[in-house]
Design an enzyme around this catalytic site. Sequence first.
Site, PDB file in Angstrom:
ATOM      1  N   LYS A 208      17.298  12.019  30.174  1.00 40.94           N
ATOM      2  CA  LYS A 208      15.864  11.801  30.301  1.00 40.94           C
ATOM      3  C   LYS A 208      15.541  10.329  30.018  1.00 40.94           C
ATOM      4  O   LYS A 208      14.843   9.678  30.766  1.00 40.94           O
ATOM      5  CB  LYS A 208      15.161  12.726  29.306  1.00 40.94           C
ATOM      6  CG  LYS A 208      13.681  12.801  29.458  1.00 40.94           C
ATOM      7  CD  LYS A 208      13.147  13.905  28.555  1.00 40.94           C
ATOM      8  CE  LYS A 208      11.680  13.716  28.285  1.00 40.94           C
ATOM      9  NZ  LYS A 208      11.141  14.737  27.384  1.00 40.94           N
ATOM     10  N   GLU A 214      25.891   8.486  23.876  1.00 47.04           N
ATOM     11  CA  GLU A 214      27.016   9.292  24.361  1.00 47.04           C
ATOM     12  C   GLU A 214      27.070   9.297  25.888  1.00 47.04           C
ATOM     13  O   GLU A 214      28.114   9.074  26.494  1.00 47.04           O
ATOM     14  CB  GLU A 214      26.876  10.749  23.872  1.00 47.04           C
ATOM     15  CG  GLU A 214      27.050  10.958  22.388  1.00 47.04           C
ATOM     16  CD  GLU A 214      25.750  10.832  21.609  1.00 47.04           C
ATOM     17  OE1 GLU A 214      24.798  10.187  22.101  1.00 47.04           O
ATOM     18  OE2 GLU A 214      25.693  11.377  20.492  1.00 47.04           O
ATOM     19  N   GLY A 268      13.681  17.897  26.449  1.00 48.27           N
ATOM     20  CA  GLY A 268      15.098  17.978  26.830  1.00 48.27           C
ATOM     21  C   GLY A 268      15.661  19.381  26.708  1.00 48.27           C
ATOM     22  O   GLY A 268      16.327  19.891  27.616  1.00 48.27           O
ATOM     23  N   ARG A 269      15.391  20.067  25.605  1.00 47.12           N
ATOM     24  CA  ARG A 269      16.002  21.391  25.381  1.00 47.12           C
ATOM     25  C   ARG A 269      15.335  22.492  26.189  1.00 47.12           C
ATOM     26  O   ARG A 269      15.738  23.645  26.120  1.00 47.12           O
ATOM     27  CB  ARG A 269      16.032  21.711  23.887  1.00 47.12           C
ATOM     28  CG  ARG A 269      14.707  21.552  23.169  1.00 47.12           C
ATOM     29  CD  ARG A 269      14.892  21.591  21.657  1.00 47.12           C
ATOM     30  NE  ARG A 269      13.645  21.362  20.935  1.00 47.12           N
ATOM     31  CZ  ARG A 269      13.169  20.163  20.640  1.00 47.12           C
ATOM     32  NH1 ARG A 269      13.796  19.069  21.031  1.00 47.12           N
ATOM     33  NH2 ARG A 269      12.047  20.048  19.964  1.00 47.12           N
ATOM     34  N   GLU A 354      16.473  22.627  16.826  1.00 43.97           N
ATOM     35  CA  GLU A 354      15.842  21.316  17.050  1.00 43.97           C
ATOM     36  C   GLU A 354      14.321  21.487  17.133  1.00 43.97           C
ATOM     37  O   GLU A 354      13.563  20.583  16.808  1.00 43.97           O
ATOM     38  CB  GLU A 354      16.394  20.668  18.334  1.00 43.97           C
ATOM     39  CG  GLU A 354      16.173  19.174  18.400  1.00 43.97           C
ATOM     40  CD  GLU A 354      16.997  18.462  19.471  1.00 43.97           C
ATOM     41  OE1 GLU A 354      18.138  18.053  19.190  1.00 43.97           O
ATOM     42  OE2 GLU A 354      16.494  18.308  20.602  1.00 43.97           O
ATOM     43  N   HIS A 385      35.996  41.347  15.409  1.00 39.64           N
ATOM     44  CA  HIS A 385      37.283  41.100  14.761  1.00 39.64           C
ATOM     45  C   HIS A 385      37.281  39.755  14.058  1.00 39.64           C
ATOM     46  O   HIS A 385      38.332  39.199  13.766  1.00 39.64           O
ATOM     47  CB  HIS A 385      38.400  41.164  15.802  1.00 39.64           C
ATOM     48  CG  HIS A 385      38.436  42.483  16.517  1.00 39.64           C
ATOM     49  ND1 HIS A 385      39.184  43.549  16.095  1.00 39.64           N
ATOM     50  CD2 HIS A 385      37.747  42.915  17.604  1.00 39.64           C
ATOM     51  CE1 HIS A 385      38.979  44.573  16.902  1.00 39.64           C
ATOM     52  NE2 HIS A 385      38.103  44.230  17.824  1.00 39.64           N
ATOM     53  N   LYS A 512      21.269   8.397  14.390  1.00 39.39           N
ATOM     54  CA  LYS A 512      21.539   7.516  15.541  1.00 39.39           C
ATOM     55  C   LYS A 512      21.381   6.054  15.129  1.00 39.39           C
ATOM     56  O   LYS A 512      22.205   5.204  15.435  1.00 39.39           O
ATOM     57  CB  LYS A 512      20.530   7.800  16.669  1.00 39.39           C
ATOM     58  CG  LYS A 512      20.735   9.095  17.426  1.00 39.39           C
ATOM     59  CD  LYS A 512      19.746   9.137  18.595  1.00 39.39           C
ATOM     60  CE  LYS A 512      19.591  10.524  19.161  1.00 39.39           C
ATOM     61  NZ  LYS A 512      18.534  10.637  20.164  1.00 39.39           N
TER      62      LYS A 512
HETATM   63  O1  F6P Z   1      19.546  14.909  20.259  1.00 37.60           O
HETATM   64  C1  F6P Z   1      18.291  14.440  20.575  1.00 37.60           C
HETATM   65  C2  F6P Z   1      17.972  14.456  22.034  1.00 37.60           C
HETATM   66  O2  F6P Z   1      16.856  13.654  22.211  1.00 37.60           O
HETATM   67  C3  F6P Z   1      17.726  15.861  22.593  1.00 37.60           C
HETATM   68  O3  F6P Z   1      16.488  16.352  22.312  1.00 37.60           O
HETATM   69  C4  F6P Z   1      17.986  15.622  24.029  1.00 37.60           C
HETATM   70  O4  F6P Z   1      18.134  16.816  24.707  1.00 37.60           O
HETATM   71  C5  F6P Z   1      19.242  14.786  23.964  1.00 37.60           C
HETATM   72  O5  F6P Z   1      19.032  13.953  22.841  1.00 37.60           O
HETATM   73  C6  F6P Z   1      19.592  13.983  25.186  1.00 37.60           C
HETATM   74  O6  F6P Z   1      18.608  13.047  25.522  1.00 37.60           O
HETATM   75  P1  F6P Z   1      18.581  12.336  26.927  1.00 37.60           P
HETATM   76  O7  F6P Z   1      18.364  13.370  27.971  1.00 37.60           O
HETATM   77  O8  F6P Z   1      17.455  11.357  26.854  1.00 37.60           O
HETATM   78  O9  F6P Z   1      19.901  11.633  27.135  1.00 37.60           O
END
Ligand code: F6P
Length: 522
Positions: A208, A214, A268-269, A354, A385, A512
């Site tokens: 987003k 990452e 995002g979620r 979250e 199990h 972060k």
């Molecule tokens: O971990 C925080 C967060 O902002 C989530 O809410 C989101 O889904 C994720 O990082 C990834 O964010 P982006 O889509 O901006 O890379």
Amino acid sequence: MALPNINPTKTTSWKKLKNHYKENKHIKIKDLCDDENRKEGFSIQFNDLFVDFSKNRITKETINLLVELAKEVGLQDAIEAQFTGDIINATEGRAVLHTALRSTSEEPILVDGKDIKPKIQTTLRKIRSFSNKVISGKWKGFTGKSITDIVNIGIGGSDLGPDMVVQSLKFYKNHLNTHFVSNVDGDHVSEIIKNLNPETTLFVIVSKTFTTQETITNAETIKNWFLKSATIFDIPKHFVAVSTNLEAVDNFGIDKSNVFPMWNWVGGRFSLWSAVGLSISLSVGFDNYRKLLDGAEEMDIHFRNESFAKNIPVVLALISVWYNNFYKAETEAVLPYTQYLSKLPDYLQQAIMESNGKGVDRNGNKIDYETGTIVWGSTGTNMQHAFMQLVHQGTKLIPADFIGFKEPLYDIGDHHKKLMANYYAQMDALAFGKTKEEVHLELKFSGDEAKINQLLPYKVFEGNRPSNAILFDKLTPYSLGKLIALYEHKIFTQGILWNIYSYDQFGVELGKELAKKLLSKQ
Ligand code: F6P
């Protein structure tokens, strides 16, 4: 309309619930279930979905008081505020409109005075046409070959939703193989790319913000790997992006025509219903993707219109509040009885924790009551199990959702019969347990009295452990959409009840920032 700011613990219904809890805390599910009409009064049939919540420590009075609480905190107005695009994510100044992404109604939804429905439809058409081209083989890589593999590069909401749905709908998948790279751990990306052919792989970068450490790190690593075999002019054939940050996407070298939009009114979620779900559409085809959206929309309509006592997400949210805030249960388990849903608990952990892992209320005050539940789980029967010993005989109260499907996807031998026998048996065992007398009778045939007395306490099951049965006819894109939307609305309902903002996530920021500082010192 802004969301109401009502401290739930100061309401009249909360006080009544407290007294009700005091009077009923030792209530036995077994005794409640002696009433042969119990199931009828404590279950909801909603087309292909049956929810049985009879095996809970609740009476009609409990439900009535919880419903009163939902009314007192203004849940109905809050639902309308969400669906119609009010800025209910006040801390980020945004509307929350994942429900608009699956809406087929003509009702316009305005954000900043403009109807958002047309751009949703345009994006869906773009997803459909792109998916069709790739699936049919018309979309060619830089050496003229068709695409065989898709790699979704994203993290959090830009990974967990698509990954979970692609895994859950594996039965419906086409010839494309879909992979997910999320962790900044270089071993993750290395393991994925080592078996890929750059000529036939399509990379979908989902972010987003397009600034997430990452995702950008993985995307750069993959681009460098790709450029060992191809040139920068080949990038448009192999890289597409889903983002709100067009400038950053452009700087990465992605062609404008290969960018799928995201909007700041989708969290995002809760974004798998937007172009973030592109890898789902690629994996199972657009028609199945649309069915997923349709199933979610059916749940949206139910949630928006049904009275609280018959409203599945509301009832499940209220029961969960009952255990969380009155019985002080610390965690909840989600237990799907299908291997396909093995990633559902991970997905729900982000969606639930979250969203509702907050300690400050909508007035800006520190909260002195319990909020967000800790959620965890795994698939049946494997978990029987593994951790179920603790759920049956441990010292903690762990309410559990058992998700089942009447029909299997592969009808092979008596597997499904056995799976479902276990599904029902676990809930019965948790609720009804096994008494001293029953254990004694069983042991009588197998040993001397001394041995019986020694073993007896260990073999007793106290029972009285609550569960909900969430039973669909069959796992389809449609029923999966409905299931995910059910949990989304449960999250929203609980956020309203606890007087918190469910749609921000400032709690992920500090870590972060500190990681960045540490990196800059190296
Ligand atoms: O971990 C925080 C967060 O902002 C989530 O809410 C989101 O889904 C994720 O990082 C990834 O964010 P982006 O889509 O901006 O890379």
